[in-house]
Motif scaffolding. Structure first.
Motif, short mmCIF file in Angstrom:
data_model
loop_
_atom_site.label_atom_id
_atom_site.label_comp_id
_atom_site.label_asym_id
_atom_site.label_seq_id
_atom_site.Cartn_x
_atom_site.Cartn_y
_atom_site.Cartn_z
N VAL A 262 -29.52 -9.79 63.78
CA VAL A 262 -30.46 -8.70 63.52
C VAL A 262 -31.75 -9.02 64.26
CG1 VAL A 262 -31.63 -7.34 61.76
CG2 VAL A 262 -29.45 -8.44 61.21
N CYS A 263 -32.24 -8.06 65.04
CA CYS A 263 -33.44 -8.26 65.86
C CYS A 263 -34.56 -7.34 65.39
CB CYS A 263 -33.14 -7.97 67.33
SG CYS A 263 -31.74 -8.90 67.99
N GLU A 264 -35.79 -7.65 65.86
CA GLU A 264 -37.01 -6.91 65.53
C GLU A 264 -37.47 -7.29 64.11
OE1 GLU A 264 -38.80 -4.95 67.79
OE2 GLU A 264 -37.34 -5.86 69.12
N SER A 265 -38.72 -7.75 64.01
CA SER A 265 -39.20 -8.36 62.78
C SER A 265 -39.15 -7.44 61.57
CB SER A 265 -40.63 -8.89 62.98
OG SER A 265 -41.52 -7.84 63.33
N LEU A 266 -39.61 -6.21 61.70
CA LEU A 266 -39.63 -5.33 60.53
C LEU A 266 -38.22 -4.85 60.16
CD1 LEU A 266 -42.88 -3.25 61.17
CD2 LEU A 266 -42.55 -5.26 59.69
N VAL A 267 -37.34 -4.74 61.14
CA VAL A 267 -35.94 -4.44 60.85
C VAL A 267 -35.32 -5.60 60.06
CG1 VAL A 267 -33.67 -3.98 61.85
CG2 VAL A 267 -35.71 -2.99 62.89
N ILE A 268 -35.67 -6.82 60.45
CA ILE A 268 -35.17 -8.00 59.74
C ILE A 268 -35.66 -8.01 58.30
CG2 ILE A 268 -35.34 -10.52 59.61
CD1 ILE A 268 -35.39 -10.54 62.69
N VAL A 269 -36.93 -7.68 58.08
CA VAL A 269 -37.47 -7.66 56.71
C VAL A 269 -36.67 -6.69 55.84
CG1 VAL A 269 -39.47 -7.07 55.29
CG2 VAL A 269 -39.79 -8.34 57.42
N GLU A 270 -36.39 -5.50 56.36
CA GLU A 270 -35.62 -4.53 55.59
C GLU A 270 -34.18 -5.01 55.37
OE1 GLU A 270 -36.02 -0.42 55.66
OE2 GLU A 270 -37.76 -0.37 57.00
N TYR A 271 -33.60 -5.62 56.39
CA TYR A 271 -32.24 -6.13 56.25
C TYR A 271 -32.17 -7.21 55.16
CZ TYR A 271 -27.85 -8.51 57.24
OH TYR A 271 -26.61 -9.08 57.11
N VAL A 272 -33.11 -8.13 55.19
CA VAL A 272 -33.14 -9.21 54.20
C VAL A 272 -33.27 -8.62 52.79
CG1 VAL A 272 -34.52 -11.16 53.33
CG2 VAL A 272 -33.99 -10.97 55.77
N ASP A 273 -34.12 -7.61 52.64
CA ASP A 273 -34.32 -7.00 51.33
C ASP A 273 -33.03 -6.37 50.82
OD1 ASP A 273 -36.04 -6.30 49.16
OD2 ASP A 273 -36.09 -4.25 49.91
N GLU A 274 -32.28 -5.75 51.72
CA GLU A 274 -31.06 -5.06 51.31
C GLU A 274 -29.85 -5.99 51.18
OE1 GLU A 274 -30.53 -1.92 54.12
OE2 GLU A 274 -32.34 -0.84 53.50
N ALA A 275 -29.83 -7.05 51.96
CA ALA A 275 -28.65 -7.92 51.99
C ALA A 275 -28.65 -8.98 50.89
CB ALA A 275 -28.54 -8.60 53.36
N VAL B 52 -38.11 -13.13 70.13
CA VAL B 52 -37.94 -13.59 68.76
C VAL B 52 -38.79 -12.70 67.86
CG1 VAL B 52 -37.41 -15.97 69.38
CG2 VAL B 52 -39.81 -15.32 69.08
N PRO B 53 -38.41 -12.60 66.57
CA PRO B 53 -37.36 -13.35 65.88
C PRO B 53 -36.00 -12.68 66.02
CG PRO B 53 -38.49 -11.93 64.32
CD PRO B 53 -39.20 -11.75 65.63
N VAL B 54 -34.98 -13.51 65.80
CA VAL B 54 -33.61 -13.04 65.64
C VAL B 54 -33.05 -13.70 64.40
CG1 VAL B 54 -31.29 -12.94 66.60
CG2 VAL B 54 -33.28 -12.73 68.12
N LEU B 55 -32.51 -12.89 63.50
CA LEU B 55 -31.87 -13.41 62.29
C LEU B 55 -30.36 -13.45 62.52
CD1 LEU B 55 -32.39 -14.14 59.21
CD2 LEU B 55 -31.55 -11.81 58.77
N LEU B 56 -29.77 -14.60 62.28
CA LEU B 56 -28.32 -14.75 62.34
C LEU B 56 -27.80 -14.88 60.92
CD1 LEU B 56 -28.01 -17.34 65.27
CD2 LEU B 56 -28.04 -14.82 65.39
#
Length: 251
Positions: free
Chosen positions: A86-99, A76-80
């Motif tokens: 989306v996996c990996e915490s810092l990848v999730i942070v960037e994804y959330v910012d862009e999405a 964890v974490p995993v963002l659905l």
């Protein structure tokens, strides 16, 4: 923890723009409230104003949901987000910012500033964390070497923050999310359980101030586990922490 009632329900997205369609898709976060990495993802969602459902994961008995959506690392974490994972915490942070358009940007618009933010986020992840863990949980000469490296890395962070509120200026961004929660909330607990002191007010005043500013943010506060809960959790898994630290040492 975010109640299930806070989850975002799906709608007919055929007449919506791309951004609106993304916002209308259900968002879920698989995680553990004891994890500083899950904290990163939760803070990003909170700062961007994204309603989500928190799905608590038992890491001692991993669910089929987790294994399905993160078959590589099984962590964890995993963002659905709708049918995407989306996996990996810092990848999730960037994804959330862009999405998601709501809330303040977590990365700056300028390419150089974005690169700088990513550099410090990576430094906190790869250098600070990976030297901090053996510094806390090993012994003897191995611990002394790890402690020296950890403090050298923290000194670089201290220097970077000396005249700044946050890494990117006056608002929380990627690098702050990468390190301030761990260094401000979790490390004190880990130091108490391990019986070792890494951070100090005397040696790290800027780092302490930065972490305090981060922890004072209302969105961040909503994502912080109770300190006594963390103390109980890490006391119970102390042997596992030692084992993980040993596995991180050079072969």
């Amino acid at each position: 923890m975010v109640p299930a009632s806070a989850s975002l329900h799906c709608h007919d997205t055929r007449s919506l723009t791309g951004t609106e369609a993304k916002m209308a898709e259900q968002v879920k976060l698989i995680g553990s409230s004891n994890s500083p990495f899950v904290h990163r993802a939760a803070v990003a969602l909170r700062l961007k104003g994204v309603p989500y459902e928190f799905i608590r994961e038992d890491m001692s008995n991993k669910s089929e949901l987790l294994l399905k959506h993160n078959p590589v690392h099984k962590k964890v974490p995993v963002l659905l987000h709708g049918d995407r994972a989306v996996c990996e915490s810092l990848v999730i942070v960037e994804y959330v910012d862009e999405a998601f358009d709501g809330g303040p940007p977590l990365l700056p618009a300028d390419p150089y500033d974005r690169a700088t933010a990513r550099f410090w986020a990576h430094f906190l992840e790869e250098k600070c964390l990976k030297s901090l863990w053996p510094a806390l949980w090993t012994e003897g000469e191995v611990q002394e070497a790890a402690m020296k490296e950890a403090r050298e890395n923290l000194a670089l962070v201290e220097e970077q923050l000396r005249e700044k509120r946050f890494f990117g200026g006056d608002s929380i961004g990627l690098a702050d999310i990468a390190g301030a929660g761990l260094l401000g909330h979790w490390v004190g607990v880990l130091e108490e359980v391990a019986g070792v002191r890494v951070l100090s007010d005397k040696e790290h005043p800027a780092l302490r101030r930065w972490a305090a500013e981060y922890l004072a943010n209302e969105a961040v506060k909503e994502c912080l586990p109770d300190r006594d809960q963390l103390l109980s959790h890490f006391s119970a898994i102390r042997d596992k922490c030692v084992s993980v630290a040993k596995s991180m040492l050079p072969k």
